[in-house]
Design an enzyme around this catalytic site. Structure first.
Site, PDB file in Angstrom:
ATOM      1  N   LYS A 214       0.929  -1.217  -0.052  1.00 56.60           N
ATOM      2  CA  LYS A 214       0.125   0.134  -0.099  1.00 56.60           C
ATOM      3  C   LYS A 214       0.935   1.184   0.004  1.00 56.60           C
ATOM      4  CE  LYS A 214      -4.006   2.038   2.711  1.00 56.60           C
ATOM      5  NZ  LYS A 214      -4.725   1.994   3.833  1.00 56.60           N
TER       6      LYS A 214
ATOM      7  N   SER B 212      -9.502   2.222   2.755  1.00 54.41           N
ATOM      8  CA  SER B 212      -8.530   3.059   1.849  1.00 54.41           C
ATOM      9  C   SER B 212      -7.439   2.024   1.163  1.00 54.41           C
ATOM     10  CB  SER B 212      -7.729   3.832   2.956  1.00 54.41           C
ATOM     11  OG  SER B 212      -6.927   3.455   3.907  1.00 54.41           O
TER      12      SER B 212
ATOM     13  N   SER C 151     -10.032  -0.005   6.640  1.00 59.72           N
ATOM     14  CA  SER C 151      -9.301   0.163   5.459  1.00 59.72           C
ATOM     15  C   SER C 151      -8.627  -0.959   4.783  1.00 59.72           C
ATOM     16  CB  SER C 151      -8.268   1.222   5.554  1.00 59.72           C
ATOM     17  OG  SER C 151      -8.909   2.556   5.641  1.00 59.72           O
TER      18      SER C 151
END
Length: 512
Positions: A119, A194, A218
């Site tokens: 990420k 996210s 997330s």
């Protein structure tokens, strides 16, 4: 959905595996000896790929090459990646191939040669981390976060970074820095956020493992939207980097295409770390084999007492609960007596912590470069009253006064991960006309059932697929454990996944 594909994918062992360039024709095409096609390779789980590596029936080079080809095909549409390191990844794959050829399999590292997408909010030494923001377009980190260090030390090959909303502020995945990420199952929808790029990449077959962070869902929200597995461990189980490691709501963990892969990652990354004061001394070893769950006591709630739930999510959640009944579990509906006070309390905390304050700090000097939702977060942080924090603690305490005693008589708790299958690709987290089943809901927190368990941060939570909507977009359930009871969550998840048969057989893959 079908189960393990290893037995159908095996081929005659090669006498020798030679590194090739991505520009060369695949050895599978050349030799016609292995029935694996490019998509089959791309949708292997890490545990399957490692078994094939050890048997010398698949090379790390072949896997990385296949995922690069797949990315070249789908990335223009899905847009799950930010920076890519394909040339470096191929060189590392060649080195891993040599190790498999020359080494005793017992001497190889636990993730040797496995492609990993990280990420774009987690630090990788020597690489750019942008947090989805134009403000960090030139930010190169000197040090990796602890979870990344441990995965790389275990042999994982970082081939790409994955998209996230600006500062990880939303359950959607669109930024001015990287554009819009789409759901591989239906590009009219988003992947959630996210950690949206990580989940979308796994679903699209462009990574084998991926990382995420989870301060309000997330990891779990995109896992649900994209039909993959996402795990939020108890606070401190996985060491993290600053300043997130000091926020009790925040966690880092794996996204994967199987529960066994999530266990594999957890067994590598968890445990105390000298640079993270909050990392737990205790290490928990997770099994990756299916065990009986008959007699397991399962509590469930469809809406946590107050969340509006879409019909398809309700249908698929009930079907998932039936699977647990068929496995011999004792399944009981419970009333947590929670209310929308949970959402208000969570919002107050986010506004007070780095999550909201970072947006405020940057908005004071560089607002022109920020997204609308980041500026909205900055404004919420600006107007926060100090009493709002103390009141949020009171709400958090009240939540556990119902949840904790309930879990004394149950082993796990199940609820939907998200109230809708997935947000539209054009979803606006500031849209005050957002509705679920015709009823207005908060466009950011009103469609998730995840941040409540960041508030109860010591409870481990895994999101698992529960089915598909009519739009082909997946839905998900959360399996929540008692505080620090990771093994029971994994035991239940493994049994459920085995009963369903896995998630990404050829007939179940997205058509992106």
């Amino acid at each position: 959905m079908n189960g393990s594909r290893i037995s159908r994918l095996n081929a005659a062992t090669r006498a020798k595996m030679r590194p090739t360039s991505i520009s060369n024709q695949s050895r599978y095409d050349q030799e016609k000896a292995n029935p694996l096609n490019n998509d089959d390779i791309c949708y292997l789980t890490a545990t399957e790929a490692l078994e094939l590596y050890r048997k010398r029936e698949l090379s790390p080079v072949e896997l990385v090459e296949a995922q690069i080809r797949r990315a070249e095909m789908v990335e223009p549409t899905i847009n799950a990646f930010t920076d890519t390191y394909f040339d470096e990844a191929l060189q590392q794959a060649k080195a891993a191939e040599e190790r498999y050829m020359r080494s005793d399999p017992r001497d190889l590292r636990p993730l040797d040669g496995i492609p990993l997408a990280v990420k774009d909010a987690q630090r990788v030494a020597g690489k750019r981390t942008t947090y989805g923001s134009l403000l960090f377009a030139d930010n190169v980190d000197e040090h990796s976060d602890p979870i990344i260090d441990r995965l790389v030390a275990a042999g994982a090959i970082i081939h790409a970074r994955t998209t996230t909303p600006e500062f990880c502020l939303s359950g959607t995945c669109e930024t001015r820095m990287w554009g819009k990420t789409r759901n591989p199952f239906n590009t009219g929808y988003g992947p959630g956020g996210s950690s949206g790029g990580s989940a979308a990449s796994l679903a699209a077959g462009t990574s084998v493992l991926a990382t995420g962070t989870d301060i309000g869902g997330s990891i779990r929200i995109p896992a649900s939207c994209c039909g993959v597995v996402g795990y939020k461990p108890p606070k401190g189980r996985n060491p993290d980097g600053p300043p997130a490691n000091f926020d009790p709501y925040n966690h880092c963990g794996p996204l994967a295409r199987s529960v066994a892969d999530a266990a594999l990652v957890q067994n590598i990354v968890s445990g105390p770390h000298p640079l993270d004061h909050n990392s737990l001394r205790e290490r928990v070893r997770l099994a990756d084999a299916v065990q009986p769950v008959n007699g397991l006591r399962v509590a469930w709630s469809m809406n946590l007492g107050y969340v509006q739930i879409a019909t398809e999510v309700r249908r698929n959640t009930l079907a998932a609960l039936d699977i647990f009944r068929e496995l011999g579990c004792i399944v009981e509906e419970v009333d947590l007596r929670w209310s929308s006070d949970c959402d208000r309390a969570a919002t107050a905390w986010y506004n007070a912590m780095h999550f909201g304050r970072q947006a405020l700090w940057h908005a004071e000097t560089r607002a022109a470069l920020m997204t609308d939702y980041a500026l909205a977060a900055a404004q919420s942080a600006r107007t926060l009253a100090i009493d709002d924090i103390a009141r949020s603690w009171e709400t958090q305490h009240a939540m556990y006064q119902s949840f904790g005693p309930m879990m004394e008589s149950h082993d796990i708790f199940i609820c939907p991960t998200a109230a809708i299958p997935a947000p539209s690709a054009d979803h606006n987290p500031l849209d005050q006309n957002f509705k679920i089943e015709g009823k207005k809901a908060d466009p950011e927190y009103g469609w998730s059932l995840t941040h409540q368990f960041n508030m109860l941060f010591n409870s481990p939570v895994m999101s698992l697929p529960s089915g598909r909507a009519e739009t082909a977009v997946p839905t998900g359930i959360q399996v929540v454990g008692r505080t620090f009871d990771d093994p029971t969550v994994f035991r239940a998840a493994l049994a459920y996944e085995h009963a369903v048969g896995g998630w990404f057989g050829p007939e179940a893959r997205p058509k992106c």
